[in-house]
Design an enzyme around this catalytic site. Structure first.
Site, PDB file in Angstrom:
ATOM      1  N   LYS A 117      34.603 123.877  93.064  1.00 10.99           N
ATOM      2  CA  LYS A 117      34.990 125.048  92.274  1.00 10.99           C
ATOM      3  C   LYS A 117      35.746 126.068  93.116  1.00 10.99           C
ATOM      4  CE  LYS A 117      31.638 124.568  88.593  1.00 10.99           C
ATOM      5  NZ  LYS A 117      30.461 125.079  87.917  1.00 10.99           N
ATOM      6  N   LYS A 198      34.613 113.125  84.330  1.00 11.06           N
ATOM      7  CA  LYS A 198      33.758 113.331  83.158  1.00 11.06           C
ATOM      8  C   LYS A 198      34.445 114.240  82.134  1.00 11.06           C
ATOM      9  CE  LYS A 198      30.789 117.206  84.512  1.00 11.06           C
ATOM     10  NZ  LYS A 198      29.422 117.705  84.491  1.00 11.06           N
ATOM     11  N   LYS A 201      35.089 120.737  79.165  1.00 11.65           N
ATOM     12  CA  LYS A 201      35.671 121.783  78.328  1.00 11.65           C
ATOM     13  C   LYS A 201      36.933 122.355  78.961  1.00 11.65           C
ATOM     14  CE  LYS A 201      34.606 124.364  74.701  1.00 11.65           C
ATOM     15  NZ  LYS A 201      34.146 123.947  73.408  1.00 11.65           N
TER      16      LYS A 201
END
Length: 332
Positions: A117, A198, A201
């Protein structure tokens, strides 16, 4: 699973709006089953965690309501669990500070989510992004939770919570149960456009992710465009044929059939036809949920009341535990 085995379950979901297919199959469906099996279950809308990635306040407010509507529509029942918003129980943040003072920096810097991240934030990365696994540990330990449903990608964070619990117990005496993982049995749902990653969103490719409130036409389009390969037969081999195998996993999960049963039903179908079979099974699964979401979204005050009532109950549970923690560390 016996009631006696599971003493207290805690789990949370970030408010990213309406959940996607992977959230539903990997977490929410499991939550619905667990609320039937255990007498003490807490599910939290993790609004504090969501600040680790930049959000507009108005978007966050709406996302909290949309996520709440969706999980209620999926079958989460506030009479069978405590459903609440994390930030309404300030003890989460207070305990995170205490636990952060027991956690060493190198341990946090090694966690893969931090590295991943941080890269998405131009390698700057905020303090919140670094320390949110400590807040996760506080979320779990504040209620003396014994079991935590997690996906594979959160196992390292649960291990951190286990280590923090043991460290606290060693320093202040046996207090926290060491929480155990309840691993999801559903295969991880992958992106329809890139089966190496995966479903997410935040995927920039709009066709990669199926949201549970998508219209039937959108669902058909996304499955029609799903990446497969040049072999037309339907088989299950995640290493060699990740795209088709992802479709088989989705088909099995939404119908409740085994991989073998799904393959048996699909003999003689080519992948193009099979995509439409999977799309149809997803549409059928989510049709009632979709209409319930719409209904719930029209009543914002009801959604807010559910979260507030849940927070009152969660606070009642947390307050005496946190008072004892304050005493143990010397605050009172």
């Amino acid at each position: 699973m016996q009631n006696m085995v599971l003493d207290r379950i805690f789990s949370g979901i970030q408010p990213t709006g309406t959940p996607h297919l992977g959230n539903y199959l990997g977490a929410i469906q499991n939550w619905v089953n667990l609320q039937e099996e255990c007498s003490s279950v807490l599910y939290s809308i993790m609004d504090m965690h969501s600040l680790t990635m930049p959000k507009e306040p108005a978007v966050l407010r709406q996302n909290i309501l949309d996520t709440t509507a969706a999980i209620l529509a999926c079958g989460i029942d506030p009479k069978k669990c405590f459903l609440f918003r994390q930030s309404l129980v300030p003890e989460h943040a207070e305990l995170a500070w205490i636990l952060g003072c027991l956690t060493n920096m190198p341990r946090l810097l090694r966690l893969p989510q931090w590295k991943m991240k941080r890269a998405s934030q131009n390698n700057e990365g905020t303090v919140g992004l670094l320390t949110y696994p400590v807040l996760q540990a506080a979320d779990i330990l504040l209620y003396k939770s014994t079991h935590v449903p997690v996906g594979e990608d959160q196992v390292l964070h649960l291990e951190l919570a286990q280590d923090i619990a043991q460290h606290f117990n060693k320093k202040y005496g046996e207090f926290f149960p060491v929480p155990k993982a309840i691993l999801s049995t559903t295969k991880k749902i992958k992106s329809l456009r890139d089966p190496a990653v995966k479903m997410s969103k935040s995927d920039p490719q709009k066709l990669a992710t199926v949201n549970i409130a998508d219209s039937p036409d959108d669902i058909v389009l996304k499955f029609r465009k799903a990446v497969t390969d040049f072999t037309s037969e339907v088989t299950y081999d995640p290493a060699a044929r990740p795209g088709v195998s992802n479709l088989v996993s989705i088909h099995a999960a939404v119908t409740g059939l085994s991989i073998e049963e799904v393959l048996q039903q699909s003999v003689g179908l080519d992948t193009a036809h099979y995509k439409m079979v999977v799309a149809e099974s997803v549409i059928q699964k989510f049709a009632p949920i979709r209409s319930e979401i719409k209904k719930l979204q029209e009543d914002k005050s009801h959604l807010m009341k559910v979260l507030e009532d849940g927070a009152v109950k969660a606070k009642e549970l947390a307050a005496p535990i946190y008072q004892e923690i304050r005493r143990l560390v010397g605050f009172q």
